[in-house]
Write a protein that holds these residues in place. Structure first.
Motif, mmCIF file in Angstrom:
data_model
loop_
_atom_site.group_PDB
_atom_site.id
_atom_site.type_symbol
_atom_site.label_atom_id
_atom_site.label_comp_id
_atom_site.label_asym_id
_atom_site.label_seq_id
_atom_site.Cartn_x
_atom_site.Cartn_y
_atom_site.Cartn_z
ATOM 1 N N MET A 120 -7.062 3.094 15.417
ATOM 2 C CA MET A 120 -7.645 3.605 14.176
ATOM 3 C C MET A 120 -8.889 2.770 13.869
ATOM 4 S SD MET A 120 -5.957 3.826 10.326
ATOM 5 C CE MET A 120 -4.481 4.591 10.905
ATOM 6 N N ASP A 121 -9.979 3.443 13.563
ATOM 7 C CA ASP A 121 -11.195 2.678 13.300
ATOM 8 C C ASP A 121 -11.150 2.012 11.927
ATOM 9 O OD1 ASP A 121 -12.707 4.296 11.229
ATOM 10 O OD2 ASP A 121 -12.546 5.824 12.775
ATOM 11 N N ALA A 122 -12.072 1.079 11.722
ATOM 12 C CA ALA A 122 -12.059 0.254 10.507
ATOM 13 C C ALA A 122 -12.240 1.071 9.232
ATOM 14 C CB ALA A 122 -13.145 -0.820 10.607
ATOM 15 N N VAL A 123 -13.094 2.091 9.263
ATOM 16 C CA VAL A 123 -13.330 2.914 8.067
ATOM 17 C C VAL A 123 -12.062 3.663 7.692
ATOM 18 C CG1 VAL A 123 -14.601 4.900 7.168
ATOM 19 C CG2 VAL A 123 -15.807 3.144 8.472
ATOM 20 N N ARG A 124 -11.451 4.309 8.651
ATOM 21 C CA ARG A 124 -10.221 5.066 8.371
ATOM 22 C C ARG A 124 -9.126 4.130 7.878
ATOM 23 N NH1 ARG A 124 -7.826 9.541 8.313
ATOM 24 N NH2 ARG A 124 -5.756 9.973 9.119
ATOM 25 N N ARG A 125 -9.024 2.963 8.487
ATOM 26 C CA ARG A 125 -8.009 1.990 8.068
ATOM 27 C C ARG A 125 -8.249 1.547 6.616
ATOM 28 N NH1 ARG A 125 -5.011 -1.369 11.681
ATOM 29 N NH2 ARG A 125 -6.369 -0.259 13.080
ATOM 30 N N ALA A 126 -9.514 1.263 6.274
ATOM 31 C CA ALA A 126 -9.836 0.838 4.905
ATOM 32 C C ALA A 126 -9.501 1.940 3.900
ATOM 33 C CB ALA A 126 -11.304 0.445 4.800
ATOM 34 N N LEU A 127 -9.858 3.179 4.240
ATOM 35 C CA LEU A 127 -9.565 4.301 3.341
ATOM 36 C C LEU A 127 -8.056 4.524 3.222
ATOM 37 C CD1 LEU A 127 -12.322 6.815 4.504
ATOM 38 C CD2 LEU A 127 -12.183 5.711 2.261
ATOM 39 N N THR A 128 -7.354 4.437 4.331
ATOM 40 C CA THR A 128 -5.908 4.631 4.332
ATOM 41 C C THR A 128 -5.202 3.531 3.543
ATOM 42 O OG1 THR A 128 -6.056 5.750 6.467
ATOM 43 C CG2 THR A 128 -3.890 4.950 5.821
ATOM 44 N N ASP A 129 -5.668 2.283 3.723
ATOM 45 C CA ASP A 129 -5.077 1.161 2.971
ATOM 46 C C ASP A 129 -5.321 1.314 1.475
ATOM 47 O OD1 ASP A 129 -4.222 0.077 5.353
ATOM 48 O OD2 ASP A 129 -5.729 -1.524 5.402
ATOM 49 N N GLU A 130 -6.555 1.678 1.112
ATOM 50 C CA GLU A 130 -6.855 1.860 -0.311
ATOM 51 C C GLU A 130 -6.067 3.035 -0.883
ATOM 52 O OE1 GLU A 130 -10.619 2.410 -3.372
ATOM 53 O OE2 GLU A 130 -10.985 1.592 -1.370
ATOM 54 N N ARG A 131 -5.877 4.063 -0.077
ATOM 55 C CA ARG A 131 -5.085 5.215 -0.532
ATOM 56 C C ARG A 131 -3.638 4.792 -0.795
ATOM 57 N NH1 ARG A 131 -1.785 9.308 0.251
ATOM 58 N NH2 ARG A 131 -2.450 11.372 -0.427
ATOM 59 N N ALA A 132 -3.065 4.005 0.111
ATOM 60 C CA ALA A 132 -1.685 3.541 -0.069
ATOM 61 C C ALA A 132 -1.562 2.684 -1.332
ATOM 62 C CB ALA A 132 -1.233 2.753 1.159
ATOM 63 N N ASP A 133 -2.526 1.819 -1.563
ATOM 64 C CA ASP A 133 -2.525 0.997 -2.783
ATOM 65 C C ASP A 133 -2.606 1.874 -4.031
ATOM 66 O OD1 ASP A 133 -2.449 -1.268 -1.203
ATOM 67 O OD2 ASP A 133 -4.578 -1.749 -1.462
ATOM 68 N N THR A 134 -3.425 2.913 -3.959
ATOM 69 C CA THR A 134 -3.601 3.806 -5.103
ATOM 70 C C THR A 134 -2.334 4.609 -5.364
ATOM 71 O OG1 THR A 134 -5.978 3.914 -4.670
ATOM 72 C CG2 THR A 134 -5.054 5.644 -6.065
ATOM 73 N N VAL A 135 -1.683 5.070 -4.321
ATOM 74 C CA VAL A 135 -0.410 5.799 -4.479
ATOM 75 C C VAL A 135 0.626 4.891 -5.139
ATOM 76 C CG1 VAL A 135 1.526 6.830 -3.212
ATOM 77 C CG2 VAL A 135 -0.819 7.480 -2.652
ATOM 78 N N ALA A 136 0.678 3.627 -4.717
ATOM 79 C CA ALA A 136 1.620 2.676 -5.324
ATOM 80 C C ALA A 136 1.279 2.442 -6.791
ATOM 81 C CB ALA A 136 1.606 1.353 -4.551
ATOM 82 N N GLN A 137 -0.013 2.345 -7.097
ATOM 83 C CA GLN A 137 -0.430 2.156 -8.489
ATOM 84 C C GLN A 137 -0.050 3.373 -9.334
ATOM 85 O OE1 GLN A 137 -4.672 2.029 -9.235
ATOM 86 N NE2 GLN A 137 -4.367 0.671 -11.004
ATOM 87 N N ILE A 138 -0.241 4.564 -8.806
ATOM 88 C CA ILE A 138 0.124 5.789 -9.523
ATOM 89 C C ILE A 138 1.621 5.802 -9.804
ATOM 90 C CG2 ILE A 138 0.381 8.302 -9.261
ATOM 91 C CD1 ILE A 138 -2.379 8.243 -7.836
ATOM 92 N N SER A 139 2.410 5.432 -8.824
ATOM 93 C CA SER A 139 3.857 5.402 -8.996
ATOM 94 C C SER A 139 4.258 4.414 -10.093
ATOM 95 C CB SER A 139 4.517 5.031 -7.668
ATOM 96 O OG SER A 139 5.904 4.959 -7.810
ATOM 97 N N ALA A 140 3.664 3.226 -10.075
ATOM 98 C CA ALA A 140 3.983 2.210 -11.083
ATOM 99 C C ALA A 140 3.546 2.652 -12.476
ATOM 100 C CB ALA A 140 3.322 0.885 -10.722
#
Length: 115
Positions: free
Chosen positions: A1-21
Motif C-alpha cells: 500500500m502506498d504512503a498516500v493511501r495508508r495516510a488516508l486509510t489511517d486518518e479514516r480509521a481514526d475518524t471512524v473511532a472518533q465518530i463512534s466515541a
C-alpha cells in the motif's frame, strides 16, 4: 500500500473511532438528561446540558463531514485523480496535502470567495 493511501486509510480509521466515541457521548448526554429533572439552565455549577448536547452534536457532525471528505479523497486516489484540484485541474501543493490529506482544491481555488 502506498504512503498516500495508508495516510488516508489511517486518518479514516481514526475518524471512524472518533465518530463512534462522540455518538456514545451524545447518547449518554441525552440519556442522562432524560433521567433527571434538573433545571440546567440555571445551574451555577457549570455548563448546561443543552450546551453539552449541542457541542457534542457539532463535533459529531464535523467528524462525519471529515469522514466524507476522506472517502472522496480515497476515491480520487483510486481513480488516479488524487492531488489534482477539482476546480481548476491544476496540482495541489504537496504541503497542502501533507497538512490536509483530504484536500480537493488547490490553495488558490480554496481561497476564492464562494458565491
Amino acid at each position: 500500500m502506498d504512503a498516500v493511501r495508508r495516510a488516508l486509510t489511517d486518518e479514516r480509521a481514526d475518524t471512524v473511532a472518533q465518530i463512534s466515541a462522540l455518538a456514545r457521548d451524545l447518547d449518554g448526554i441525552i440519556e442522562a438528561a432524560a433521567l433527571v429533572a434538573t433545571d440546567d439552565e440555571h445551574d451555577p455549577e457549570g455548563t448546561t446540558i443543552a450546551y453539552e448536547r449541542a457541542h457534542t452534536a457539532a463535533l459529531l457532525s464535523s467528524a462525519e463531514a471529515r469522514l466524507g471528505d476522506l472517502d472522496r479523497a480515497l476515491a480520487r486516489h483510486e481513480a488516479g485523480d488524487y492531488g489534482r484540484c477539482e476546480s481548476c485541474g491544476g496540482p495541489i501543493a504537496p504541503e497542502r496535502l501533507a497538512a490536509r490529506p483530504s484536500a480537493a482544491t488547490c490553495i488558490a481555488c480554496a481561497s476564492k470567495p464562494r458565491p
